[in-house]
Design an enzyme around this catalytic site. Structure first.
Site, short mmCIF file in Angstrom:
data_model
loop_
_atom_site.label_atom_id
_atom_site.label_comp_id
_atom_site.label_asym_id
_atom_site.label_seq_id
_atom_site.Cartn_x
_atom_site.Cartn_y
_atom_site.Cartn_z
N ASP A 125 -3.78 3.48 14.18
CA ASP A 125 -2.91 4.01 13.12
C ASP A 125 -3.40 5.40 12.76
O ASP A 125 -4.24 5.99 13.46
CB ASP A 125 -2.83 3.06 11.93
CG ASP A 125 -4.16 2.95 11.16
OD1 ASP A 125 -5.12 3.69 11.46
OD2 ASP A 125 -4.23 2.11 10.24
N ARG A 156 0.85 -1.20 0.00
CA ARG A 156 0.00 0.00 0.00
C ARG A 156 0.88 1.24 0.00
O ARG A 156 1.56 1.53 0.99
CB ARG A 156 -0.93 0.01 1.21
CG ARG A 156 -1.77 1.30 1.28
CD ARG A 156 -3.00 1.20 2.16
NE ARG A 156 -2.72 1.03 3.58
CZ ARG A 156 -3.61 1.28 4.55
NH1 ARG A 156 -4.82 1.71 4.24
NH2 ARG A 156 -3.30 1.06 5.81
#
Length: 559
Positions: A442, A159
């Protein structure tokens, strides 16, 4: 055109930053920087229109794409037929080895929300992925024991960072370039052929997309990259994270734009909640969300979005991948751990029953629970892409808060503050995924926290306890949490918390609501010191990578 490496060169960086690899990235930037800048401006223009009252709806001009049943996306690439469990982690050596040995079908090597984008992290992550692609990733622990990631390793999907971020440590004629193209370009250049030869391929997760035009840009990047390296068209496979509210209205169109390179959509739940808040932050009280732990996958707008995602994917032959199980079971007592794992299993069984083909987890200890949950629905099958579901989801459904009590508590304010401070202190120290109160936090979960604070202050939302949420109240809570969190800490840690307070204040309490906290935090605290921006900053200061020369932009527009 002059390309300059401005970042410090650490061990093995020369493996990644070869002249040929850097020239490849520069070629991509030269072809697409102008379109990227235009699309980012389109985002801002649309956000202003929605804030002013424009309604969100499915696009009338693309109805023919949605209504045409004949087209499908490409078949799954080698190594992507089974995606029942995908383990997401930063691309560090330790986490990479654990991921490769976890038993998951996919390792989502994350250079985005789970990685603090310091220069050393970004390129070290590329070094680690270089080794993983060649079956050479290993990690030596504190006891001197070496672990190898060689036990039935999963397929790697990388990603990259989103379109909105820049990489200041690589510049073209003094202009920072797109972080997305740096991450994609370096990984693809070094590993595409190796991955193909190993029986897999260059696979990607695409984050933060807000429209099918942005998906089209990615598709054009893929076409050019494959051409430049002589790799057959259609080799790349991309899974798009549907994690913005506007993208939810364009799922068919996004799949269509990427159809030769697409392998699925993912329900990026945390970013999606954040996007809902950000999209309607300046609209009426009816869009104000309650405490973040009250917004679940059964909240009406979340339920509608996942139902539409599954139906859209299966109509087009794509995988539908569920959102992350964020528990960190290794830090809990046995009773709490058992309760958390039971919750994960129930959630994953619900996802599978709704039609998802697989799901994310954020810790290796949760992999087996996820697989067992999917097995209860799928049995021996590896997916259920052949099971079509009729969707009658309307635009109103995708925005609905029907039946939800919009309760905001002082504890909800305090939770948002303390989670943001703790995460951001770790983030400025170089860590992008942090276990806080048994959950893996996150960048996306912190975006929820700070956007809620901004929205509550903006609307002077009333707390369950009676008072309104004001800037003064939030500042008081910040000071209280700073005192508690810094007590007994050394000077380095205190400095990190001071930086965290600065970021939180800038992105949660100022008059302007920034699109992301990462843009400000990056230029202020994560770039190498000679490149750090000082003094007051305005939004234009954070958009240097979009300052593409007019002649270059005009040439790119025809590409």
């Amino acid at each position: 055109m002059t390309t300059t490496i401005r970042g410090t060169l650490h061990p093995r960086f020369e493996t990644i930053l070869t002249p040929e690899a850097v020239a490849f990235v520069a070629a991509l930037d030269g072809a697409f920087a102008g379109r990227r800048a235009e699309l980012l401006q389109d985002r801002r223009d649309r956000a202003r229109r929605i804030s002013a009252g424009e309604k969100l709806d499915f696009l009338p001009e693309t109805s023919r794409i949605r209504n045409d049943p004949s087209w499908t996306v490409a078949a799954p690439g080698p190594g992507l037929t089974d995606r029942r469990c995908e383990l997401v982690s930063p691309a560090t050596r330790k986490m990479g080895v654990h991921a490769l040995r976890s038993g998951a079908q996919v390792w989502l090597a994350d250079l985005e929300d789970a990685t603090a984008p310091a220069w050393e992290n970004v390129i070290t992550g590329q070094v680690n992925l270089y080794d993983a692609a060649r079956d050479q990733l290993e990690y030596t622990d504190e006891d001197g024991e070496t672990e190898h990631g060689r036990l039935n390793p999963p397929t790697i999907i990388m990603r990259p960072r989103g379109w909105h971020l820049c990489e200041k440590h690589i510049a073209i004629d003094g202009r920072p370039i797109s972080a997305s193209l740096v991450d994609f370009g370096l990984y693809f250049f070094h590993n595409a052929r190796t991955l193909i030869d190993s029986g897999a391929g260059p696979y990607f997760y695409l984050p933060k997309i807000e429209s099918h035009a942005e998906a089209r840009l990615w598709n054009d990047v893929f076409v050019m990259a494959q051409d430049l390296l002589g790799i057959p068209q259609g080799t790349i496979r991309a899974t798009v994270l549907i994690e913005t509210l506007t993208a939810a209205f364009e799922m068919d169109e996004i799949l269509y734009e990427l159809r030769d390179h697409c392998s699925g959509l993912n329900a990026g739940r945390w970013d999606y909640i954040f996007s809902y808040i950000r999209t309607f932050a300046q609209r009426g009280d009816e869009f104000v969300l309650p405490d973040r732990d009250r917004v679940t996958m059964t909240t009406p707008f979340m339920r509608a979005y996942t139902r539409l995602l599954v139906a859209t994917c299966h109509k087009r032959g794509a995988h539908a991948i569920g959102g992350p199980a964020a528990v960190n079971p290794t830090r809990q007592d046995e009773e709490s751990r058992h309760r958390a794992m039971s919750q994960v299993r129930a959630e994953k069984e619900r996802e599978a029953a709704e039609g998802f083909d697989g799901s994310w987890v954020a810790h290796p200890a949760v992999v087996d629970t996820c697989l067992k949950a999917y097995a209860t629905v799928l049995g021996e099958r590896t997916c259920q892409r052949d099971v079509n579901r009729v969707s009658d989801i309307t635009a109103r459904d995708l925005l609905s808060l029907d039946g939800i009590q919009q309760t905001i508590s002082l504890q909800g304010v305090r939770t948002n503050v303390t989670v943001a401070l703790r995460y951001l202190a770790a983030w400025v120290g170089g860590t992008g995924a942090v276990a806080i109160e048994h959950l893996m936090e996150d960048a996306a979960t912190v975006e929820i926290s700070r956007a809620q604070l901004w929205q509550w202050v903006h609307h002077r939302s009333q707390l369950a306890e009676g008072p309104q949420v004001t800037r003064e109240l939030v500042e008081r809570v910040i000071e209280e949490e700073m005192t508690r969190l810094t007590q007994g800490q050394d000077d380095v840690q205190v400095a990190r918390y001071e930086a965290a307070r600065d970021i939180l204040t800038q992105v949660a309490l100022e008059e302007y609501l920034p699109g992301f906290f990462t843009n400000y935090g990056y230029v202020r605290y994560l770039t190498d010191r000679p490149l750090r921006m000082k003094g007051p900053l305005n939004p234009q200061d954070l958009r240097q990578s979009e300052r593409v020369p007019a002649t270059a932009a005009a040439g790119q527009g025809a590409a």
